[in-house]
Design an enzyme around this catalytic site. Structure first.
Site, PDB file in Angstrom:
ATOM      1  N   GLN A   1       0.841  -1.198   0.000  1.00  0.00           N
ATOM      2  CA  GLN A   1       0.000   0.000   0.000  1.00  0.00           C
ATOM      3  C   GLN A   1       0.880   1.252   0.000  1.00  0.00           C
ATOM      4  O   GLN A   1       1.644   1.498   0.941  1.00  0.00           O
ATOM      5  CB  GLN A   1      -0.943   0.028   1.211  1.00  0.00           C
TER       6      GLN A   1
ATOM      7  N   TYR B   1      -6.179  10.446   4.454  1.00  0.00           N
ATOM      8  CA  TYR B   1      -4.768  10.718   4.159  1.00  0.00           C
ATOM      9  C   TYR B   1      -4.648  11.558   2.882  1.00  0.00           C
ATOM     10  O   TYR B   1      -5.655  11.925   2.275  1.00  0.00           O
ATOM     11  CB  TYR B   1      -3.989   9.400   4.080  1.00  0.00           C
TER      12      TYR B   1
ATOM     13  N   ARG C   1      -7.485   2.254  -3.047  1.00  0.00           N
ATOM     14  CA  ARG C   1      -8.366   2.188  -1.859  1.00  0.00           C
ATOM     15  C   ARG C   1      -9.031   3.554  -1.685  1.00  0.00           C
ATOM     16  O   ARG C   1      -8.356   4.579  -1.587  1.00  0.00           O
ATOM     17  CB  ARG C   1      -7.583   1.817  -0.606  1.00  0.00           C
TER      18      ARG C   1
ATOM     19  N   CYS D   1      -3.527  -7.845  20.095  1.00  0.00           N
ATOM     20  CA  CYS D   1      -4.959  -8.130  20.023  1.00  0.00           C
ATOM     21  C   CYS D   1      -5.421  -8.521  21.421  1.00  0.00           C
ATOM     22  O   CYS D   1      -4.756  -9.324  22.089  1.00  0.00           O
ATOM     23  CB  CYS D   1      -5.236  -9.265  19.045  1.00  0.00           C
TER      24      CYS D   1
ATOM     25  N   ALA E   1      -8.017 -14.047  32.278  1.00  0.00           N
ATOM     26  CA  ALA E   1      -6.590 -14.293  32.557  1.00  0.00           C
ATOM     27  C   ALA E   1      -6.372 -15.777  32.853  1.00  0.00           C
ATOM     28  O   ALA E   1      -5.471 -16.409  32.280  1.00  0.00           O
ATOM     29  CB  ALA E   1      -6.128 -13.433  33.730  1.00  0.00           C
TER      30      ALA E   1
HETATM   31  C1  LIG Z   1      -4.454  -1.781  13.499  1.00  0.00           C
HETATM   32  C2  LIG Z   1      -5.065  -1.300  12.216  1.00  0.00           C
HETATM   33  C3  LIG Z   1      -4.285  -0.605  11.322  1.00  0.00           C
HETATM   34  C4  LIG Z   1      -4.827  -0.187  10.092  1.00  0.00           C
HETATM   35  N1  LIG Z   1      -4.008   0.391   9.178  1.00  0.00           N
HETATM   36  C5  LIG Z   1      -4.470   0.632   7.929  1.00  0.00           C
HETATM   37  C6  LIG Z   1      -3.589   1.009   6.879  1.00  0.00           C
HETATM   38  O1  LIG Z   1      -2.365   1.043   7.054  1.00  0.00           O
HETATM   39  N2  LIG Z   1      -4.132   1.304   5.674  1.00  0.00           N
HETATM   40  C7  LIG Z   1      -5.468   1.191   5.432  1.00  0.00           C
HETATM   41  O2  LIG Z   1      -5.907   1.459   4.311  1.00  0.00           O
HETATM   42  N3  LIG Z   1      -6.316   0.770   6.401  1.00  0.00           N
HETATM   43  C8  LIG Z   1      -5.853   0.474   7.618  1.00  0.00           C
HETATM   44  N4  LIG Z   1      -6.695  -0.037   8.568  1.00  0.00           N
HETATM   45  C9  LIG Z   1      -8.104  -0.313   8.225  1.00  0.00           C
HETATM   46  C10 LIG Z   1      -8.268  -1.758   7.770  1.00  0.00           C
HETATM   47  O3  LIG Z   1      -7.599  -2.000   6.575  1.00  0.00           O
HETATM   48  C11 LIG Z   1      -9.749  -2.127   7.604  1.00  0.00           C
HETATM   49  O4  LIG Z   1     -10.305  -1.300   6.623  1.00  0.00           O
HETATM   50  C12 LIG Z   1     -10.533  -1.969   8.886  1.00  0.00           C
HETATM   51  O5  LIG Z   1      -9.876  -2.601   9.955  1.00  0.00           O
HETATM   52  C13 LIG Z   1     -11.948  -2.532   8.743  1.00  0.00           C
HETATM   53  O6  LIG Z   1     -11.915  -3.892   8.464  1.00  0.00           O
HETATM   54  P1  LIG Z   1     -12.274  -4.988   9.607  1.00  0.00           P
HETATM   55  O7  LIG Z   1     -13.594  -4.573  10.167  1.00  0.00           O
HETATM   56  O8  LIG Z   1     -12.280  -6.275   8.873  1.00  0.00           O
HETATM   57  O9  LIG Z   1     -11.204  -4.898  10.632  1.00  0.00           O
HETATM   58  C14 LIG Z   1      -6.178  -0.432   9.798  1.00  0.00           C
HETATM   59  C15 LIG Z   1      -6.956  -1.118  10.735  1.00  0.00           C
HETATM   60  C16 LIG Z   1      -6.421  -1.568  11.924  1.00  0.00           C
HETATM   61  C17 LIG Z   1      -7.269  -2.341  12.874  1.00  0.00           C
END
Ligand SMILES: Cc1cc2nc3c(=O)[nH]c(=O)nc-3n(C[C@H](O)[C@H](O)[C@H](O)COP(=O)(O)O)c2cc1C
Length: 647
Positions: free
Chosen positions: A103, A173, A221, A363, A394
């Site tokens: 990315q 961004y 994206r 996590c 725990a």
């Molecule tokens: C710890 C963390 C870091 C993330 N960093 C990015 C990133 O670097 N670039 C990005 O486009 N989205 C980032 N996201 C968003 C995820 O790609 C994703 O869109 C979001 O977690 C929703 O999906 P989920 O519900 O399956 O977790 C991040 C999400 C999390 C949890």
């Protein structure tokens, strides 16, 4: 085995053949070196993720420009010297027969690090939503330089062996900042209407295409909908999406939201159902002929399969589930979906730890995540006889981990039911999944051979007789009940008893304590028909950050139900039908009040510790028994204690 035929179908996108439709979307880890290179921790983290069996992995944000890094440890690709490090990620993915994209990213104004250095740049000099400080407005030459930087970064990605690149034009961004009126008020051809505001993205895509050749896949994206007041709509995005395709995009990754979207919707909390926003992918698909990735809260491959079957999206991005349990797909294929720990969307270990604590990814329910370098995968050399006292998160984690490592484990829980405070918290609105997790944790511990006994309160003499070689004290916490006038009245009840349903909910209720227990109990009371609710705390504001995903929902529901907050306020006396409060030094009488719920906190319950200290037994005190805190600390300490036995 569940029918996953649609999810497991191959898909060819330009030169890239994906073995299935599951994508790990980019997730920042904070695990990189301080110079933005790939670290051992990054590689170990990634090796575990690629075991999920997904078709495509997209790396975390990687900065294309010196002023674009969101933090020092975020990955970088703005110089040829980064190619070798990044290529290690490619090797890891290819070894698992998976494809990998990188990315490409520029933070623009949304970087505390760049703002602090005075280096942040953006379309206009408008302050960051999250961090406040103002960026410099980009000059024409800055714009040209960043467009070229995207192109050069893409060339490096090809050299490093990546199968595709993804331009990050979502989540507030730089590329998104150009698209949004909240950050772009330029008067040149890069500002104004949506078409003009999209120009910068289109030129970045063209620069990338020029470097990678025609057959190399480019993903874009986007935030398909901005999810902020006066932000752009999906309909506006539908108009612009075909232009991205024309400029050279082969995949649209349809995310949503921006920095400052209410309640961190990008990483949606537990209140949202799986795939709640996949209609956005569908709307984009109506306008373009290329594959579209849907995202948002997906955890269950059966639901993902349905989405692909319905044609709402061509691929499904599964983010946090890859952190909570990367075996979700393999378990489903093997016919054991019940073994998968479903992501609880709590964000404690992942996004909120990164943003609000400035720490690397973990996590709350998977102690391996972000700690792959320390995680023992082999059985312990010496098997020990281990007692665990307490069956909350725990204790159960300690039991599962110690048994996994081959120790002889006996867990003893005082109550009839396992789960400790989690079982109580699971009664709060939307939190039922927490109880399922406790059941699964128990099943996992049993599967690894732990013995679990409930309804047994362990005494010192039982320990002397039983002679465990190692003892893990995970006896949790008990509630603090203040001593003040009227505390013995029948109208007074503790928060846990309310959540357990032990007493009917009153009509006019005061909740004392605005922490998570107080807020969630208030939420429960509202759901159970309380008429008027006042939440009192002596702090100047609730310790529950309203910017966090769950905190936002709690605040929203309390306000919607006309719940009243009284901060800087102490309860001084409870009377028949009223309470006396002191707010900012002023006395208040609150009336009518027919129920007072005490939620001021908990204290460690560890009365066996002095005995253990002189017993000669190898012992650990973990979770709330050490100090009342959150699930993430309980799970981590339980696991660490088990890992240390083997160490
Ligand atoms: C710890 C963390 C870091 C993330 N960093 C990015 C990133 O670097 N670039 C990005 O486009 N989205 C980032 N996201 C968003 C995820 O790609 C994703 O869109 C979001 O977690 C929703 O999906 P989920 O519900 O399956 O977790 C991040 C999400 C999390 C949890």
């Amino acid at each position: 085995m569940a029918n996953l035929e649609h999810l497991l179908q191959e898909i060819k996108i330009k030169s890239m053949l994906l073995k299935n439709r599951v994508v790990m979307p980019p997730m920042g880890t904070g695990l990189g070196q301080r110079d933005g290179t790939v670290s051992e921790a990054t590689l170990a983290y990634f090796k575990r993720r690629v075991k999920s069996g997904a078709g495509l992995y997209i790396t975390e944000i990687s900065s294309v420009h010196t002023q674009g890094s969101v933090s020092p440890s975020a990955l970088r690709i703005y110089d040829d010297s980064y190619i070798t490090g990044l290529s290690q990620l490619v090797k890891i993915a290819h070894k698992e027969d998976a494809k990998i994209a990188i990315q490409l990213h520029h933070a623009g104004r949304e970087s505390f690090y760049q703002l602090k250095r005075g280096e942040a740049m953006a379309p206009s000099a408008i302050a960051s939503y999250v961090f406040g400080g103002s960026p410099k407005a980009m000059r024409r030459e800055d714009i040209e330089e960043v467009i070229q930087a995207f192109g050069s970064a893409a060339r490096r990605a090809v050299e490093a062996g990546f199968d595709a690149v993804e331009l990050h034009a979502a989540h507030g961004y730089l590329l998104h900042q150009f698209l949004s009126i909240h950050s772009n008020q330029r008067e040149d051809e890069y500002g104004g209407n949506m078409q003009n505001r999209a120009r910068f993205i289109l030129e970045c895509i063209q620069a990338v295409r020029a470097q990678v050749g025609q057959d190399f896949p480019i993903s874009l994206r986007i935030s398909a909908e901005e999810v902020i007041k006066n932000g752009y709509s999906i309909e506006e995005m539908q108009e612009i999406a075909p232009k991205f395709v024309k400029a050279g995009v082969d995949i649209i990754h349809a995310s949503f939201g921006t920095h400052g979207s209410p309640g961190g919707i990008i990483q949606a909390p537990i209140e949202y159902a799986q795939g709640f926003n996949v209609h956005l992918a569908r709307k984009i698909k109506e306008k373009v002929e290329i594959p579209v990735i849907g995202v948002g809260r997906f955890t269950d491959p059966v639901i993902m399969n349905e989405v692909i079957k319905r044609g709402d999206a061509d691929l499904i991005a599964v983010g946090r589930q890859h952190l909570a349990d990367p075996d979700f797909l393999n378990n489903a294929i093997a016919g054991h979906p019940e073994r998968t720990f479903q992501c609880l969307a709590c964000n404690q270990g992942c996004i909120e730890r990164l943003i609000y604590e400035g720490k690397s990814v973990r996590c709350a329910i998977n102690p391996e995540t972000g700690q792959e370098l320390y995680y023992p995968s082999q059985p312990a050399a010496e098997k020990r006889q281990v007692w665990i006292i307490g069956g909350g998160p725990a204790g159960l984690t300690a039991a599962a981990e110690a048994a996994r490592l081959g120790h002889q484990v006996t867990l003893l829980e005082k109550e009839k039911q396992l789960g400790g405070q989690v079982i109580i918290a699971a009664q709060a609105p939307y939190k039922g999944a927490y109880a399922d997790w406790i059941d699964q944790l128990k099943d996992r511990a049993l599967r690894y051979g732990a013995r679990i006994k409930t309804g047994i309160e362990v005494s010192e003499s039982m320990i002397v007789e039983g002679k465990p070689e190692v003892l893990i004290l995970a006896s949790g916490a008990k509630q603090i009940i203040p001593s003040l006038e009227g505390i013995e009245m029948p109208s007074v009840i503790d928060a846990w008893s309310i959540l357990k349903g032990e007493k009917a909910v009153g009509k006019n209720v005061v909740v004392v304590g605005g922490g998570l227990t107080g807020m969630e109990t208030a939420d429960y009371l509202i759901q159970h028909g309380v008429k008027s609710l006042v939440l009192v705390d002596q702090l100047p504001k609730s310790p529950i950050n309203p910017l966090t995903a769950h905190g936002n929902m709690l605040n929203y529901r309390l306000k919607k139900a006309k719940g009243q907050f009284m901060f800087n306020t102490q309860l001084s006396r409870i009377k028949q039908n009223s309470v006396e409060l002191i707010q900012d030094g002023q006395n208040h009488l609150l009336s009518p009040v027919d129920q007072v719920v005490i939620a001021i906190g908990a204290q460690a319950q560890n009365s066996l510790e002095p005995f253990l200290a002189q017993s000669g037994i190898d012992y650990y005190v973990v979770g709330d028994a050490a100090e009342p805190r959150r699930i993430i600390e309980a799970v981590e300490e339980g696991a660490r204690a088990a890992w240390n036995i083997s160490g």
